[in-house]
Design a protein around this motif. Structure first.
Motif, mmCIF file in Angstrom:
data_model
loop_
_atom_site.group_PDB
_atom_site.id
_atom_site.type_symbol
_atom_site.label_atom_id
_atom_site.label_comp_id
_atom_site.label_asym_id
_atom_site.label_seq_id
_atom_site.Cartn_x
_atom_site.Cartn_y
_atom_site.Cartn_z
ATOM 1 N N VAL A 136 -28.969 -22.771 20.965
ATOM 2 C CA VAL A 136 -29.552 -22.770 19.586
ATOM 3 C C VAL A 136 -31.131 -23.099 19.611
ATOM 4 N N ARG A 137 -31.324 -24.222 20.006
ATOM 5 C CA ARG A 137 -32.576 -24.726 19.710
ATOM 6 C C ARG A 137 -33.872 -23.871 20.791
ATOM 7 N N GLU A 138 -33.384 -23.756 21.758
ATOM 8 C CA GLU A 138 -34.384 -23.121 22.750
ATOM 9 C C GLU A 138 -34.743 -21.525 22.438
ATOM 10 N N PRO A 139 -33.688 -20.611 22.173
ATOM 11 C CA PRO A 139 -33.997 -19.355 21.532
ATOM 12 C C PRO A 139 -34.720 -19.587 20.053
ATOM 13 N N TYR A 140 -34.280 -20.403 19.179
ATOM 14 C CA TYR A 140 -35.073 -20.631 18.013
ATOM 15 C C TYR A 140 -36.583 -20.797 18.303
ATOM 16 N N ASP A 141 -36.653 -21.791 18.910
ATOM 17 C CA ASP A 141 -38.367 -22.379 19.496
ATOM 18 C C ASP A 141 -39.081 -21.049 20.039
ATOM 19 N N GLU A 142 -38.240 -20.236 20.731
ATOM 20 C CA GLU A 142 -38.949 -19.000 21.340
ATOM 21 C C GLU A 142 -39.363 -17.875 20.110
ATOM 22 N N PHE A 143 -38.486 -17.752 19.389
ATOM 23 C CA PHE A 143 -38.683 -16.794 18.326
ATOM 24 C C PHE A 143 -39.739 -17.420 17.385
ATOM 25 N N ARG A 144 -39.831 -18.596 17.127
ATOM 26 C CA ARG A 144 -40.984 -19.471 16.286
ATOM 27 C C ARG A 144 -42.387 -19.030 17.050
ATOM 28 N N GLU A 145 -42.393 -19.366 18.400
ATOM 29 C CA GLU A 145 -43.616 -19.266 19.037
ATOM 30 C C GLU A 145 -44.085 -17.804 19.080
ATOM 31 N N ALA A 146 -42.951 -16.576 19.318
ATOM 32 C CA ALA A 146 -43.444 -15.518 19.284
ATOM 33 C C ALA A 146 -43.931 -14.982 17.808
ATOM 34 N N SER A 147 -43.117 -15.373 16.874
ATOM 35 C CA SER A 147 -43.799 -15.021 15.473
ATOM 36 C C SER A 147 -45.146 -15.665 15.061
ATOM 37 N N ASN A 148 -45.474 -16.866 15.660
ATOM 38 C CA ASN A 148 -46.797 -17.599 15.476
ATOM 39 C C ASN A 148 -47.929 -16.575 16.303
ATOM 40 N N LYS A 149 -47.505 -15.845 17.526
ATOM 41 C CA LYS A 149 -48.450 -14.972 18.325
ATOM 42 C C LYS A 149 -48.433 -13.759 17.427
ATOM 43 N N ALA A 150 -47.624 -13.109 16.858
ATOM 44 C CA ALA A 150 -47.589 -11.851 16.221
ATOM 45 C C ALA A 150 -48.361 -11.979 14.756
ATOM 46 N N ARG A 151 -48.526 -12.993 14.082
ATOM 47 C CA ARG A 151 -48.961 -13.175 12.708
ATOM 48 C C ARG A 151 -50.251 -12.283 12.681
ATOM 49 N N MET A 152 -51.070 -12.323 13.938
ATOM 50 C CA MET A 152 -52.648 -11.832 13.516
ATOM 51 C C MET A 152 -52.288 -10.369 13.329
ATOM 52 N N TYR A 153 -51.092 -9.684 13.735
ATOM 53 C CA TYR A 153 -50.945 -8.251 13.612
ATOM 54 C C TYR A 153 -50.135 -7.940 12.244
ATOM 55 N N LEU A 154 -49.671 -8.887 11.186
ATOM 56 C CA LEU A 154 -48.920 -8.597 10.137
ATOM 57 C C LEU A 154 -49.733 -8.835 9.071
ATOM 58 N N ASP A 155 -49.582 -7.892 7.970
ATOM 59 C CA ASP A 155 -50.012 -8.313 6.781
ATOM 60 C C ASP A 155 -49.365 -9.370 5.809
ATOM 61 N N SER A 156 -49.657 -9.550 4.830
ATOM 62 C CA SER A 156 -49.137 -10.717 4.208
ATOM 63 C C SER A 156 -47.818 -10.568 3.732
ATOM 64 N N GLU A 157 -47.319 -9.632 3.402
ATOM 65 C CA GLU A 157 -45.960 -9.206 3.152
ATOM 66 C C GLU A 157 -45.006 -9.395 4.418
ATOM 67 N N GLN A 158 -45.609 -8.787 5.169
ATOM 68 C CA GLN A 158 -44.917 -8.934 6.511
ATOM 69 C C GLN A 158 -44.344 -10.234 7.225
ATOM 70 N N ARG A 159 -45.707 -11.063 6.882
ATOM 71 C CA ARG A 159 -45.497 -12.552 7.214
ATOM 72 C C ARG A 159 -44.555 -13.446 6.446
ATOM 73 N N LYS A 160 -44.540 -12.813 5.163
ATOM 74 C CA LYS A 160 -43.572 -13.302 4.328
ATOM 75 C C LYS A 160 -42.135 -13.099 4.592
ATOM 76 N N THR A 161 -41.914 -12.005 5.168
ATOM 77 C CA THR A 161 -40.755 -11.389 5.795
ATOM 78 C C THR A 161 -40.308 -12.339 6.738
ATOM 79 N N VAL A 162 -41.150 -12.526 7.697
ATOM 80 C CA VAL A 162 -40.753 -13.366 9.010
ATOM 81 C C VAL A 162 -40.696 -14.810 8.699
ATOM 82 N N GLU A 163 -41.548 -15.234 7.793
ATOM 83 C CA GLU A 163 -41.245 -16.722 7.278
ATOM 84 C C GLU A 163 -40.015 -17.028 6.494
ATOM 85 N N SER A 164 -39.706 -16.046 5.622
ATOM 86 C CA SER A 164 -38.270 -16.193 5.086
ATOM 87 C C SER A 164 -37.075 -16.192 6.334
#
Length: 171
Positions: free
Chosen positions: A83-111
């Motif tokens: 659980v924790r390791e895949p979750y942490d990898e997802f969080r890391e990938a989302s942080n790296k992808a943030r620069m390519y997302l607009d504000s609505e897309q970021r909200k979707t990922v954060e949710s």
């Protein structure tokens, strides 16, 4: 008459210098355009790679969460691995992808992160209850976990990534 050869030489030199200048300017402009194309290609490749990593890490995280919700964790160590390791990898990938997302897309990922974090916390409580190393852990209630909620949350991000990588997909 002496001026005629001098004018001819000056004209030849001026023409040569002017021709070299034009050739230099043209070559420089072509090099700048080529450099810009390479930069744009690398940026597009980086965006694709980051969004692909976001997709793959979320897919793995969702699959692991669904399994653990269905089967239950064995203990806290199993929780960290599944659980924790895949979750942490997802969080890391989302942080790296943030620069390519607009504000609505970021909200979707954060949710989606929020939904997964809530489930991650509940799974940890469940694992602690089953682990002999945590005898004082609270009694945990299964109703708080929902595979459907995880799927709905993940699907929103999957759809967003698909549209980002292929804008014509919905047409």
């Amino acid at each position: 008459m002496a001026q005629s050869p001098l004018i001819a030489v000056a004209g030849t030199v001026a023409g040569t210098v002017l021709g070299a200048g034009i050739q230099y300017w043209s070559a420089r402009k072509s090099a700048e355009e080529a450099s810009e194309r390479v930069f744009e290609e690398r940026a597009a490749d980086a965006k694709f790679e980051r969004l692909e990593k976001l997709h793959d890490s979320l897919d793995d995280c969702r699959r692991q969460f669904r399994e653990v919700i269905f089967q239950g964790p064995n203990d806290v160590e199993d929780y960290y691995t599944r659980v924790r390791e895949p979750y942490d990898e997802f969080r890391e990938a989302s942080n790296k992808a943030r620069m390519y997302l607009d504000s609505e897309q970021r909200k979707t990922v954060e949710s989606t992160i929020e939904t997964f974090n809530e489930h991650r916390t509940e799974l940890k409580f469940w694992a602690m209850q089953l682990d002999d190393d945590y005898p004082d852990s609270q009694k945990w209630q299964m109703e708080d976990l929902s595979r459907e909620e995880i799927d709905e949350s993940a699907d929103a991000v999957f759809d967003m990534i698909r549209l980002e990588l292929d804008p014509d997909a919905d047409k």
